[in-house]
Design a protein around this motif. Sequence first.
Motif, PDB file in Angstrom:
ATOM      1  N   ASP A 177      34.792  25.763  47.833  1.00 42.25           N
ATOM      2  CA  ASP A 177      33.850  26.844  47.512  1.00 42.25           C
ATOM      3  C   ASP A 177      34.287  28.151  48.163  1.00 42.25           C
ATOM      4  O   ASP A 177      34.207  29.225  47.544  1.00 42.25           O
ATOM      5  CB  ASP A 177      32.442  26.476  47.981  1.00 42.25           C
ATOM      6  CG  ASP A 177      31.806  25.369  47.141  1.00 42.25           C
ATOM      7  OD1 ASP A 177      32.333  25.087  46.046  1.00 42.25           O
ATOM      8  OD2 ASP A 177      30.797  24.790  47.588  1.00 42.25           O
TER       9      ASP A 177
ATOM     10  N   HIS B 126      37.229  29.735  46.310  1.00 41.66           N
ATOM     11  CA  HIS B 126      36.799  30.412  45.082  1.00 41.66           C
ATOM     12  C   HIS B 126      36.153  31.762  45.387  1.00 41.66           C
ATOM     13  O   HIS B 126      36.283  32.705  44.602  1.00 41.66           O
ATOM     14  CB  HIS B 126      35.827  29.516  44.315  1.00 41.66           C
ATOM     15  CG  HIS B 126      36.487  28.301  43.746  1.00 41.66           C
ATOM     16  ND1 HIS B 126      35.772  27.264  43.179  1.00 41.66           N
ATOM     17  CD2 HIS B 126      37.796  27.945  43.654  1.00 41.66           C
ATOM     18  CE1 HIS B 126      36.616  26.335  42.759  1.00 41.66           C
ATOM     19  NE2 HIS B 126      37.844  26.722  43.050  1.00 41.66           N
ATOM     20  N   ARG B 127      35.477  31.867  46.519  1.00 41.81           N
ATOM     21  CA  ARG B 127      34.899  33.151  46.909  1.00 41.81           C
ATOM     22  C   ARG B 127      35.984  34.131  47.334  1.00 41.81           C
ATOM     23  O   ARG B 127      35.862  35.341  47.119  1.00 41.81           O
ATOM     24  CB  ARG B 127      33.892  32.953  48.040  1.00 41.81           C
ATOM     25  CG  ARG B 127      32.659  32.151  47.632  1.00 41.81           C
ATOM     26  CD  ARG B 127      31.790  31.819  48.825  1.00 41.81           C
ATOM     27  NE  ARG B 127      31.160  33.004  49.390  1.00 41.81           N
ATOM     28  CZ  ARG B 127      30.428  32.991  50.497  1.00 41.81           C
ATOM     29  NH1 ARG B 127      30.240  31.846  51.153  1.00 41.81           N
ATOM     30  NH2 ARG B 127      29.883  34.091  50.952  1.00 41.81           N
TER      31      ARG B 127
ATOM     32  N   TRP C 241      39.449  33.985  46.438  1.00 39.05           N
ATOM     33  CA  TRP C 241      40.539  34.261  45.490  1.00 39.05           C
ATOM     34  C   TRP C 241      40.096  34.303  44.028  1.00 39.05           C
ATOM     35  O   TRP C 241      40.897  34.634  43.165  1.00 39.05           O
ATOM     36  CB  TRP C 241      41.647  33.208  45.651  1.00 39.05           C
ATOM     37  CG  TRP C 241      41.916  32.769  47.061  1.00 39.05           C
ATOM     38  CD1 TRP C 241      41.954  31.483  47.507  1.00 39.05           C
ATOM     39  CD2 TRP C 241      42.219  33.586  48.207  1.00 39.05           C
ATOM     40  NE1 TRP C 241      42.245  31.444  48.847  1.00 39.05           N
ATOM     41  CE2 TRP C 241      42.416  32.725  49.308  1.00 39.05           C
ATOM     42  CE3 TRP C 241      42.333  34.966  48.407  1.00 39.05           C
ATOM     43  CZ2 TRP C 241      42.718  33.195  50.579  1.00 39.05           C
ATOM     44  CZ3 TRP C 241      42.631  35.429  49.682  1.00 39.05           C
ATOM     45  CH2 TRP C 241      42.819  34.556  50.745  1.00 39.05           C
TER      46      TRP C 241
ATOM     47  N   ASP D  93      37.101  32.343  41.046  1.00 40.60           N
ATOM     48  CA  ASP D  93      36.674  31.028  40.582  1.00 40.60           C
ATOM     49  C   ASP D  93      37.841  30.278  39.951  1.00 40.60           C
ATOM     50  O   ASP D  93      38.473  30.764  39.010  1.00 40.60           O
ATOM     51  CB  ASP D  93      35.540  31.184  39.566  1.00 40.60           C
ATOM     52  CG  ASP D  93      34.799  29.885  39.312  1.00 40.60           C
ATOM     53  OD1 ASP D  93      34.834  29.007  40.193  1.00 40.60           O
ATOM     54  OD2 ASP D  93      34.196  29.745  38.238  1.00 40.60           O
ATOM     55  N   GLY D  94      38.142  29.099  40.497  1.00 45.80           N
ATOM     56  CA  GLY D  94      39.226  28.284  39.963  1.00 45.80           C
ATOM     57  C   GLY D  94      40.569  28.503  40.639  1.00 45.80           C
ATOM     58  O   GLY D  94      41.568  27.911  40.215  1.00 45.80           O
TER      59      GLY D  94
ATOM     60  N   ILE E  81      42.971  28.768  44.352  1.00 47.30           N
ATOM     61  CA  ILE E  81      43.061  28.385  45.759  1.00 47.30           C
ATOM     62  C   ILE E  81      44.173  29.146  46.473  1.00 47.30           C
ATOM     63  O   ILE E  81      44.609  28.743  47.549  1.00 47.30           O
ATOM     64  CB  ILE E  81      43.277  26.861  45.908  1.00 47.30           C
ATOM     65  CG1 ILE E  81      44.581  26.418  45.250  1.00 47.30           C
ATOM     66  CG2 ILE E  81      42.092  26.082  45.342  1.00 47.30           C
ATOM     67  CD1 ILE E  81      44.968  24.970  45.577  1.00 47.30           C
TER      68      ILE E  81
ATOM     69  N   GLY F 115      44.844  35.146  42.947  1.00 43.62           N
ATOM     70  CA  GLY F 115      44.138  34.510  41.850  1.00 43.62           C
ATOM     71  C   GLY F 115      44.709  34.800  40.483  1.00 43.62           C
ATOM     72  O   GLY F 115      45.889  34.571  40.214  1.00 43.62           O
TER      73      GLY F 115
ATOM     74  N   SER G 296      42.562  24.307  41.353  1.00 44.75           N
ATOM     75  CA  SER G 296      41.226  23.990  40.837  1.00 44.75           C
ATOM     76  C   SER G 296      41.002  24.526  39.431  1.00 44.75           C
ATOM     77  O   SER G 296      39.859  24.686  39.013  1.00 44.75           O
ATOM     78  CB  SER G 296      40.161  24.539  41.797  1.00 44.75           C
ATOM     79  OG  SER G 296      40.375  25.908  42.067  1.00 44.75           O
TER      80      SER G 296
ATOM     81  N   GLY H 117      41.999  27.439  37.688  1.00 42.94           N
ATOM     82  CA  GLY H 117      42.106  28.829  37.297  1.00 42.94           C
ATOM     83  C   GLY H 117      43.435  29.213  36.653  1.00 42.94           C
ATOM     84  O   GLY H 117      43.448  29.898  35.619  1.00 42.94           O
TER      85      GLY H 117
ATOM     86  N   SER I 157      37.981  19.511  39.814  1.00 42.02           N
ATOM     87  CA  SER I 157      37.577  20.896  39.620  1.00 42.02           C
ATOM     88  C   SER I 157      38.313  21.524  38.444  1.00 42.02           C
ATOM     89  O   SER I 157      37.721  22.268  37.651  1.00 42.02           O
ATOM     90  CB  SER I 157      37.848  21.708  40.893  1.00 42.02           C
ATOM     91  OG  SER I 157      37.494  23.063  40.718  1.00 42.02           O
TER      92      SER I 157
ATOM     93  N   GLN J 114      36.782  23.214  35.072  1.00 48.06           N
ATOM     94  CA  GLN J 114      37.092  24.578  34.648  1.00 48.06           C
ATOM     95  C   GLN J 114      37.536  24.614  33.184  1.00 48.06           C
ATOM     96  O   GLN J 114      37.132  25.478  32.409  1.00 48.06           O
ATOM     97  CB  GLN J 114      38.202  25.155  35.536  1.00 48.06           C
ATOM     98  CG  GLN J 114      37.774  25.527  36.934  1.00 48.06           C
ATOM     99  CD  GLN J 114      37.124  26.882  37.000  1.00 48.06           C
ATOM    100  OE1 GLN J 114      37.373  27.748  36.169  1.00 48.06           O
ATOM    101  NE2 GLN J 114      36.288  27.088  38.007  1.00 48.06           N
TER     102      GLN J 114
END
Length: 300
Positions: free
Chosen positions: A51, A54-55, A57, A59-60, A62, A66, A92, A94, A119, A123
């Motif tokens: 979590d 995702h905050r 870089w 959503d999706g 790591i 990103g 995850s 992205g 994850s 996605q």
Amino acid sequence: MFDTVVRSWFHRSLPPGAAIPAPESDAEPTLPTAAAAEAPIRSAWPTGRLDLAHRLWGDGFIFPGGEIDTLRLARPLGMSAAASLLLVGVGSGGPAVTIARNLGAWVTAADNDPALLASAQAQVNQAQLGKKISVKPWDPDEPDFAAKGHHHCLALDPFRNSQPEPILDRLAGALKPGGQIVITSLAAPKPLDPEDRTVRRWAELEGRDPAELLAPVTVTRMLGRMGLDVRVAEDTSQLHIEHALLGWRVMLRDLDRKPTRREAVPMIAEAELWLLRRRLIDDGRLRMMRWHAISRLPVI
């Protein structure tokens, strides 16, 4: 910046070099293999840490940068709706969604962490790209990719805690004649001292053996032995750190309340990890590298 914010969360001082508590571990899904049925595979990405990533870089994602960094890496491959991509280290999810949506490629997305695979599949489902993206596990110790099955390959940090030569051999073999590959990886110009305090703590937080990190020139030579013509061997360390600092600044700026202790623990560990990674990069002991190579096999 990180250590000052961390201290303010707990209203106490952390002595220099003090061990930061690791994030609490969550029960994680296992890879769908026979071996996994015998012994559950633990994830390096429990829910709290994922979590937070995702905050930081997006959503999706790591890794720093990103979506922007994913497109920077993928665009030189010249992909289109007629191309297939082997994406190793989908994280995850992205990167796969970004490439399929923006570049149109058909993506086979692989990872070896059970939480990341779960994850990533979520996605893909949410993006309604199940026809364009296939999510699969892979085993770095026994990599098995379809021979000449993909036009291109993007491998994101594929050598973690594994022998690189068998992986490079299979990645090269997965390319169609004339196919291209982009690889990113941390590297060490000189062997890291495992007894060094900074190296030891960084390796503990990263969950990796410092002895695994190779010199950039070593990886370049390996790629040549695998029948690949290396066109780019680029040190992207500065950009990597700039993306990391930006992610932290934005995340801390957008905090609308003091984190709970459960939320703060993974933040503290991740902040220390990035402080140490930056220190090793600034010292010249670590490098973030990008290689771009082309298969020497003739196009038929």
